[in-house]
Scaffold this active site. Structure first.
Site, PDB file in Angstrom:
ATOM      1  CG  ASP A 195      33.024  27.660  -4.758  1.00  0.00           C
ATOM      2  OD1 ASP A 195      33.794  26.751  -5.106  1.00  0.00           O
ATOM      3  OD2 ASP A 195      33.397  28.807  -4.446  1.00  0.00           O
ATOM      4  CE  LYS A 243      39.593  27.545  -6.902  1.00  0.00           C
ATOM      5  NZ  LYS A 243      38.813  28.013  -5.750  1.00  0.00           N
ATOM      6  CD  GLN A 256      39.834  30.711  -3.362  1.00  0.00           C
ATOM      7  OE1 GLN A 256      39.210  30.418  -4.380  1.00  0.00           O
ATOM      8  NE2 GLN A 256      40.454  29.793  -2.644  1.00  0.00           N
TER       9      GLN A 256
HETATM   10  N1  GUN Z   1      38.873  28.157  -0.278  1.00  0.00           N
HETATM   11  C1  GUN Z   1      39.370  26.907  -0.158  1.00  0.00           C
HETATM   12  N2  GUN Z   1      38.717  26.055  -0.980  1.00  0.00           N
HETATM   13  C2  GUN Z   1      37.800  26.798  -1.642  1.00  0.00           C
HETATM   14  C3  GUN Z   1      36.830  26.477  -2.641  1.00  0.00           C
HETATM   15  O1  GUN Z   1      36.661  25.335  -3.068  1.00  0.00           O
HETATM   16  N3  GUN Z   1      36.084  27.536  -3.074  1.00  0.00           N
HETATM   17  C4  GUN Z   1      36.220  28.800  -2.588  1.00  0.00           C
HETATM   18  N4  GUN Z   1      35.414  29.747  -3.068  1.00  0.00           N
HETATM   19  N5  GUN Z   1      37.111  29.118  -1.654  1.00  0.00           N
HETATM   20  C5  GUN Z   1      37.896  28.113  -1.194  1.00  0.00           C
END
Ligand code: GUN
Length: 314
Positions: free
Chosen positions: A140, A73, A117
């Site tokens: 998110d 990311k 995350q």
């Molecule tokens: N863990 C797995 N997918 C995601 C996501 O799209 N965002 C976040 N913050 N954690 C994740």
């Protein structure tokens, strides 16, 4: 003389979907297209002397897969010209410490959006953490205010993975109206929002949706009725060819690390779908890797761009 080829074999050949017509939904290429579009917008922002979007990511602990995702990311931010901040916190971090960090990011005018995350270590209440994020920075789309807006067709941040799937369906012109979409898995991140989005009025949408989960009985009976299958289970090779009807669209959200000693890194990424066999029957299918995964990252960038734009207009 009887025909050398049995009659029923000929029939099977006629009715089995011709896999040559199968269209790969290429998330790697599509995500590159989207990143190029975003990079062009960032270039225009810079030319106007505007602030560029700034994404922050918090990761708690040392889970290898989570570190890889967050790293991707941050790298994607650099690629499109965003600013990024990665905040690594130890696995022993308390809920109070994490909430304090979130408060700082909420108040930091320089940060347009941020993510925490998931999953989090067990001493931390995930719901409390999500509730603490300022909804205007929740790129998110996990905060109940944003999730509620999404469910009500209001403009908001759509969770990145479902958003990426919608974008793939749209860019490849996959018809969803009047189709039966079966979603496998009801997670808050993928399955649940996906089921809402595919049933909404609009394109992609207007599907009749069945949301299946661990208590669903006779799942194969349901999946064989599906025009579109979206599987987000995390069980490698779960979806077999006999669970899919000819000509179906299959979207594989699974990304499980499976041990593979023949590879230097010691594992390979495996989806929920038995790709080799299932792809012979489908009209469209996403590969793993290179399908939904890169789309998730591209759509997180898109949400961050939206967050910046909303802050600029405030
Ligand atoms: N863990 C797995 N997918 C995601 C996501 O799209 N965002 C976040 N913050 N954690 C994740």
């Amino acid at each position: 003389m009887p025909p050398t080829r049995p009659e029923n074999k000929y029939e099977i050949q006629l009715t089995t979907y011709n896999s040559k017509n199968m269209q790969l939904l290429d998330g790697k290429k599509t995500s590159e297209d989207i990143k190029n579009e975003i990079a062009a917008e960032v270039g225009a922002m810079k030319a106007k002397g505007e602030k560029v979007p700034h994404l922050a990511a918090i990761i708690v602990g040392n889970d290898g897969a989570s570190l890889t995702y967050v790293g991707s990311k941050v790298k994607a931010c650099e690629r499109v010209g965003f600013e990024s901040t990665l905040i690594k916190m130890p696995s022993t971090t308390s809920e109070t410490e994490l909430l304090k960090k979130i408060k700082q990011l909420n108040q930091d005018d320089n940060i347009d959006g941020f993510i925490v995350q998931l999953p989090l270590p067990e001493q931390i209440d995930t719901q409390k953490v999500i509730m603490a994020i300022d909804p205007s920075k929740d790129v998110d789309g996990f905060h109940p205010e944003n999730f509620g807006k999404m469910a009500l067709d209001m403009s908001t941040f759509i969770p990145a993975t479902p958003f990426g799937i919608l974008e793939l369906l749209e860019r490849y012109g996959v018809e969803t109206k009047g189709k039966h979409t079966v979603v496998i898995g009801r997670s808050h991140i993928v399955g649940r929002p996906m089921s809402i989005l595919m049933g909404r009025k609009g394109f992609p949408g207007n599907s009749t949706v069945t949301l299946t989960h661990s208590y669903t009985k006779n799942i194969a009976q349901i999946t064989t009725q599906a025009d579109i299958i979206i599987t987000a289970l995390g069980v490698p090779n779960y979806l077999k060819a006999e669970m899919v009807k000819d000509g179906a669209v299959v979207i594989d959200v699974g990304i499980t690390r499976v041990e593979d000693k023949t590879l230097e890194k010691g594992y390979r990424i495996t989806g929920d779908v038995d790709f080799e066999m299932v792809s012979k029957k489908t009209s469209h299918i996403t590969p793993v890797p290179g399908g939904v995964g890169p789309m998730t990252i591209a759509m997180l960038l898109k949400n961050t761009l939206l967050a910046r734009e909303q802050r600029r207009l405030r």
